[in-house]
Design an enzyme around this catalytic site. Sequence first.
Site, mmCIF file in Angstrom:
data_model
loop_
_atom_site.group_PDB
_atom_site.id
_atom_site.type_symbol
_atom_site.label_atom_id
_atom_site.label_comp_id
_atom_site.label_asym_id
_atom_site.label_seq_id
_atom_site.Cartn_x
_atom_site.Cartn_y
_atom_site.Cartn_z
ATOM 1 N N CYS A 1 -20.066 -16.964 -40.960
ATOM 2 C CA CYS A 1 -20.675 -15.997 -41.702
ATOM 3 C C CYS A 1 -21.414 -15.050 -40.986
ATOM 4 O O CYS A 1 -22.247 -15.102 -40.220
ATOM 5 C CB CYS A 1 -21.679 -16.690 -42.720
ATOM 6 S SG CYS A 1 -20.837 -16.994 -44.181
ATOM 7 N N CYS B 1 -17.069 -17.429 -48.010
ATOM 8 C CA CYS B 1 -17.933 -16.393 -47.421
ATOM 9 C C CYS B 1 -17.224 -15.027 -47.642
ATOM 10 O O CYS B 1 -15.971 -14.921 -47.126
ATOM 11 C CB CYS B 1 -18.471 -16.568 -45.874
ATOM 12 S SG CYS B 1 -19.093 -15.220 -45.152
ATOM 13 N N CYS C 1 -24.625 -7.287 -34.605
ATOM 14 C CA CYS C 1 -23.567 -7.753 -35.546
ATOM 15 C C CYS C 1 -22.007 -7.269 -35.124
ATOM 16 O O CYS C 1 -22.143 -6.066 -35.184
ATOM 17 C CB CYS C 1 -24.159 -7.396 -37.018
ATOM 18 S SG CYS C 1 -22.554 -7.734 -38.058
ATOM 19 N N CYS D 1 -19.072 -2.009 -41.802
ATOM 20 C CA CYS D 1 -20.446 -1.756 -42.347
ATOM 21 C C CYS D 1 -21.166 -0.589 -41.908
ATOM 22 O O CYS D 1 -21.059 -0.362 -40.689
ATOM 23 C CB CYS D 1 -21.299 -3.070 -42.272
ATOM 24 S SG CYS D 1 -23.164 -3.009 -42.777
ATOM 25 N N CYS E 1 -26.440 -2.854 -37.272
ATOM 26 C CA CYS E 1 -27.336 -3.785 -36.650
ATOM 27 C C CYS E 1 -26.786 -4.001 -35.029
ATOM 28 O O CYS E 1 -25.537 -4.470 -34.938
ATOM 29 C CB CYS E 1 -27.594 -5.270 -37.399
ATOM 30 S SG CYS E 1 -28.110 -4.685 -39.150
ATOM 31 N N GLU F 1 -12.086 -9.502 -43.556
ATOM 32 C CA GLU F 1 -12.052 -10.862 -43.413
ATOM 33 C C GLU F 1 -12.841 -12.026 -44.514
ATOM 34 O O GLU F 1 -13.881 -11.221 -45.011
ATOM 35 C CB GLU F 1 -12.813 -11.080 -42.014
ATOM 36 C CG GLU F 1 -11.882 -10.517 -40.973
ATOM 37 C CD GLU F 1 -12.171 -11.094 -39.501
ATOM 38 O OE1 GLU F 1 -11.760 -10.269 -38.593
ATOM 39 O OE2 GLU F 1 -13.066 -12.133 -39.483
HETATM 40 N N1 SAH Z 1 -25.136 -7.233 -44.678
HETATM 41 C C1 SAH Z 1 -25.772 -8.320 -45.144
HETATM 42 C C2 SAH Z 1 -24.483 -9.365 -45.457
HETATM 43 C C3 SAH Z 1 -23.782 -9.719 -44.208
HETATM 44 S S1 SAH Z 1 -24.115 -10.417 -42.800
HETATM 45 C C4 SAH Z 1 -26.832 -8.941 -44.355
HETATM 46 O O1 SAH Z 1 -26.993 -8.407 -43.179
HETATM 47 O O2 SAH Z 1 -27.671 -9.604 -44.744
HETATM 48 C C5 SAH Z 1 -24.678 -12.055 -43.113
HETATM 49 C C6 SAH Z 1 -25.764 -12.618 -42.227
HETATM 50 O O3 SAH Z 1 -25.080 -13.026 -40.987
HETATM 51 C C7 SAH Z 1 -26.970 -11.765 -41.944
HETATM 52 O O4 SAH Z 1 -28.099 -12.534 -42.191
HETATM 53 C C8 SAH Z 1 -26.385 -11.260 -40.566
HETATM 54 O O5 SAH Z 1 -27.676 -10.625 -40.154
HETATM 55 C C9 SAH Z 1 -25.996 -12.317 -39.940
HETATM 56 N N2 SAH Z 1 -25.219 -12.388 -38.695
HETATM 57 C C10 SAH Z 1 -24.777 -11.054 -38.355
HETATM 58 N N3 SAH Z 1 -24.250 -10.957 -36.932
HETATM 59 C C11 SAH Z 1 -24.578 -12.528 -36.694
HETATM 60 C C12 SAH Z 1 -24.211 -13.242 -35.553
HETATM 61 N N4 SAH Z 1 -23.549 -12.824 -34.393
HETATM 62 N N5 SAH Z 1 -24.695 -14.686 -35.416
HETATM 63 C C13 SAH Z 1 -25.608 -15.137 -36.311
HETATM 64 N N6 SAH Z 1 -25.677 -14.362 -37.606
HETATM 65 C C14 SAH Z 1 -25.301 -13.292 -37.599
HETATM 66 FE FE1 SF4 Z 2 -24.143 -4.721 -41.898
HETATM 67 FE FE2 SF4 Z 2 -23.964 -6.642 -39.832
HETATM 68 FE FE3 SF4 Z 2 -26.155 -5.454 -40.416
HETATM 69 FE FE4 SF4 Z 2 -25.180 -7.163 -42.215
HETATM 70 S S1 SF4 Z 2 -25.712 -7.826 -40.118
HETATM 71 S S2 SF4 Z 2 -26.113 -4.894 -42.497
HETATM 72 S S3 SF4 Z 2 -23.144 -6.751 -41.998
HETATM 73 S S4 SF4 Z 2 -24.163 -4.382 -39.668
#
Ligand code: SAH
Ligand code: SF4
Length: 359
Positions: free
Chosen positions: A349, A94, A108, A101, A105, A81
């Site tokens: 994003c 983005c 996420c 991934c 987390c 995506e």
């Molecule tokens: N893996 C990298 C980049 C992709 S995620 C990282 O974690 O930084 C990009 C950003 O979106 C990160 O700061 C992540 O923590 C945030 N993010 C993930 N899920 C989210 C959600 N449901 N609401 C808001 N931000 C989110």
């Molecule tokens: Fe991976 Fe999502 Fe954690 Fe970014 S926030 S490192 S995309 S699991």
Amino acid sequence: MNFNKIDKILATEPKFRTKQIGRLIWRDLIDDWGQASTLPIALRAKLKLECPLEIKAEVFKEKDDKSAKALITLEDGLNVETVLMRHQGRNTICVSSQVGCPLGCVFCATGKMGFKRNLLTGEITEQVLFWSRWLKRDEVSLFEKRELRGISKSSPALLLQRRETGRVDNVVFMGMGEPFLNYDNVFEAIKILNDDNLLGIGSRHISISTAGIVEGIERMSEDMPQINLAISLHAPNDKLRQKLMPIAKKYPLAAVITAARDYVAKTNRKLMFEYIMIKDVNDSPEQAKELARLLKNPLFFVNLIAYNPTGDLASSKPTQIKKFKDILMRAGVQALERYRFGQDIKGACGQLTSQNKNL
Ligand code: SAH
Ligand code: SF4
């Protein structure tokens, strides 16, 4: 679309063809080799047969037209995506760096999906190319609409608008995946996006977000000091951070902050810390104070982002976010709230969720 196949064909062609084809793809934004009238017919036919320019994608538009999400189908059938966000006359893309991934987390949507594979360089740049073409088409349709209303094609206001609407201004690596776990391909992709003969997006208009992979931060300060760096923090102490982001066990806050300090000392660039605001998890005044102690540095900034719920967790209320921000600011830490995009398409994003079974 397969850039490697194009490169293979070009290897047996005179050198100037690489530049010529680069311009056709990235500047003229052709999406069919039939439009490449400057190429010899035989080469055109070969390219058409062996490496079609089509990018297979499904687009989901937000109601307010401010953002759109595309689900691109890769050659092996997996999907990835990418999101277009339109804000104050600028177009930000983005991009994803991996399919899924591996870091898992808990908040996420991508993390919950697990990991499939790293994206190839061409699969990263293709996401930007897709939106470049889309914006060009969008711009043409804007022209057509204006023309129907009898506004001249060469009116200065329209030409200005054309410049604003028709191209990609910024690229952020905040889609699916952890860019520093696919460092080499991300680095190559940035070089291509950056190339003045191709798309020519300035380094300062490209940002990478990392969950805090220390080696990646170190390498980036050497290889691409002009690119913007963002670090996802989301917690002011290791105990909570490890609960939210399992990778924090490998890279504790002390190591991440040391790498961040070294980065700003070396590059003299600002560094953004992302902090998603999750109700009753990381948004208390005490946690704001703890965060402020951690992030005292004139080049550190905090971006407070309302959490976009994808499971059991909820977003902090705007008043709570404001309170949190005020505590940081009073303690001398520069903080801002990020504009929220793409909520109804689940496409802001870092919030990419695909229900598609191939993902
Ligand atoms: N893996 C990298 C980049 C992709 S995620 C990282 O974690 O930084 C990009 C950003 O979106 C990160 O700061 C992540 O923590 C945030 N993010 C993930 N899920 C989210 C959600 N449901 N609401 C808001 N931000 C989110
Ligand atoms: Fe991976 Fe999502 Fe954690 Fe970014 S926030 S490192 S995309 S699991």
